[in-house]
Design a protein around this motif. Structure first.
Motif, PDB file in Angstrom:
ATOM      1  N   PHE A  29      43.163  43.390  30.712  1.00 18.98           N
ATOM      2  CA  PHE A  29      44.013  42.890  31.467  1.00 18.98           C
ATOM      3  C   PHE A  29      43.695  41.137  32.292  1.00 18.98           C
ATOM      4  CE2 PHE A  29      47.966  41.193  34.695  1.00 18.98           C
ATOM      5  CZ  PHE A  29      47.672  40.744  35.374  1.00 18.98           C
ATOM      6  N   SER A  30      42.372  42.124  32.851  1.00 15.47           N
ATOM      7  CA  SER A  30      41.435  40.668  33.739  1.00 15.47           C
ATOM      8  C   SER A  30      41.141  39.336  32.335  1.00 15.47           C
ATOM      9  CB  SER A  30      40.560  41.436  34.450  1.00 15.47           C
ATOM     10  OG  SER A  30      39.606  42.376  33.520  1.00 15.47           O
ATOM     11  N   ILE A  31      40.880  39.779  31.017  1.00 18.11           N
ATOM     12  CA  ILE A  31      40.837  39.101  30.227  1.00 18.11           C
ATOM     13  C   ILE A  31      41.593  38.423  29.307  1.00 18.11           C
ATOM     14  CG2 ILE A  31      37.798  40.246  30.332  1.00 18.11           C
ATOM     15  CD1 ILE A  31      38.745  41.888  27.337  1.00 18.11           C
ATOM     16  N   ALA A  32      42.807  38.697  29.537  1.00 20.49           N
ATOM     17  CA  ALA A  32      43.825  38.096  28.736  1.00 20.49           C
ATOM     18  C   ALA A  32      44.866  37.206  29.473  1.00 20.49           C
ATOM     19  CB  ALA A  32      44.308  39.503  28.315  1.00 20.49           C
ATOM     20  N   THR A  53      43.347  33.693  33.028  1.00 21.43           N
ATOM     21  CA  THR A  53      42.629  34.312  33.321  1.00 21.43           C
ATOM     22  C   THR A  53      41.225  34.041  34.179  1.00 21.43           C
ATOM     23  OG1 THR A  53      40.408  33.685  31.973  1.00 21.43           O
ATOM     24  CG2 THR A  53      41.783  36.081  31.079  1.00 21.43           C
ATOM     25  N   GLY A  54      41.956  32.292  34.158  1.00 25.20           N
ATOM     26  CA  GLY A  54      41.198  31.423  34.976  1.00 25.20           C
ATOM     27  C   GLY A  54      41.477  30.845  36.145  1.00 25.20           C
ATOM     28  N   SER A  70      52.109  33.679  38.531  1.00 23.20           N
ATOM     29  CA  SER A  70      50.666  34.060  39.406  1.00 23.20           C
ATOM     30  C   SER A  70      50.187  35.335  39.412  1.00 23.20           C
ATOM     31  CB  SER A  70      50.567  33.726  40.980  1.00 23.20           C
ATOM     32  OG  SER A  70      51.725  34.676  41.424  1.00 23.20           O
ATOM     33  N   ARG A  71      48.796  35.574  39.003  1.00 22.88           N
ATOM     34  CA  ARG A  71      48.553  37.364  38.552  1.00 22.88           C
ATOM     35  C   ARG A  71      47.550  37.491  39.444  1.00 22.88           C
ATOM     36  NH1 ARG A  71      45.758  36.244  32.854  1.00 22.88           N
ATOM     37  NH2 ARG A  71      45.562  38.034  33.181  1.00 22.88           N
ATOM     38  N   ASP A  72      47.161  38.637  39.616  1.00 23.00           N
ATOM     39  CA  ASP A  72      46.262  39.842  40.060  1.00 23.00           C
ATOM     40  C   ASP A  72      45.130  40.718  39.804  1.00 23.00           C
ATOM     41  OD1 ASP A  72      44.693  40.757  42.388  1.00 23.00           O
ATOM     42  OD2 ASP A  72      46.559  41.225  44.081  1.00 23.00           O
ATOM     43  N   ASN A  73      44.589  40.102  38.836  1.00 20.55           N
ATOM     44  CA  ASN A  73      42.907  40.797  38.102  1.00 20.55           C
ATOM     45  C   ASN A  73      42.899  42.063  38.803  1.00 20.55           C
ATOM     46  OD1 ASN A  73      44.028  39.134  36.629  1.00 20.55           O
ATOM     47  ND2 ASN A  73      42.086  37.951  37.165  1.00 20.55           N
ATOM     48  N   ALA A  74      42.625  42.031  40.357  1.00 20.73           N
ATOM     49  CA  ALA A  74      42.646  43.774  40.929  1.00 20.73           C
ATOM     50  C   ALA A  74      43.609  44.372  40.686  1.00 20.73           C
ATOM     51  CB  ALA A  74      41.934  43.182  41.977  1.00 20.73           C
ATOM     52  N   LYS A  75      44.392  44.361  40.965  1.00 26.88           N
ATOM     53  CA  LYS A  75      45.963  45.091  40.440  1.00 26.88           C
ATOM     54  C   LYS A  75      46.692  45.235  39.440  1.00 26.88           C
ATOM     55  CE  LYS A  75      47.121  44.240  45.259  1.00 26.88           C
ATOM     56  NZ  LYS A  75      48.175  43.720  47.071  1.00 26.88           N
TER      57      LYS A  75
END
Length: 118
Positions: A29-32, A53-54, A70-75
């Motif tokens: 997820f964090s790289i997509a 991702t940015g 919006s996104r939350d990469n930690a979650k």
């Protein structure tokens, strides 16, 4: 195995707001880049909004200035804040990864129904 679970849909009056959420059970997820999509009855699925991702975002013209992705990469979550909803926003909303070949994706979650009444 990819699993995407959408939530937050419902019935709202014209001008109302909803916030959709998507939980992704995948380590990539964090790289997509991610996207929110929708499909209205009798119509093809369309891309509503995407986020890299940015954090760079892009929107369907008809939802600009009303929707915010919006996104939350930690979650491992991606959200869609929808304001000033219109009847033409009525559709089943899905989240998925975003890429130029998104129309060929075979996996889609169950989606969440958004219905905007007049």
């Amino acid at each position: 195995q990819v699993q995407l679970v959408e939530s937050g849909g419902g019935l709202v009056q014209t001008g109302g707001s909803l916030r959709l959420s998507c939980a992704a059970s995948t380590s990539i997820f964090s790289i997509a880049a991610m996207g929110w999509y929708r499909q209205a009855p009798g119509k093809q699925r369309e891309l509503v909004a995407s986020i890299t991702t940015g954090g760079r975002t892009n929107y369907l013209d008809s939802v600009k200035d009303r929707f915010t992705i919006s996104r939350d990469n930690a979650k491992n979550t991606v959200s869609l804040q929808m304001n000033n909803l219109k009847p033409e926003d009525t559709a089943v909303y899905y989240c998925n990864y975003f890429g130029n070949s998104w129309r060929t994706y075979t996996y889609w979650g169950q989606g969440t129904q958004v219905t905007v009444s007049i």
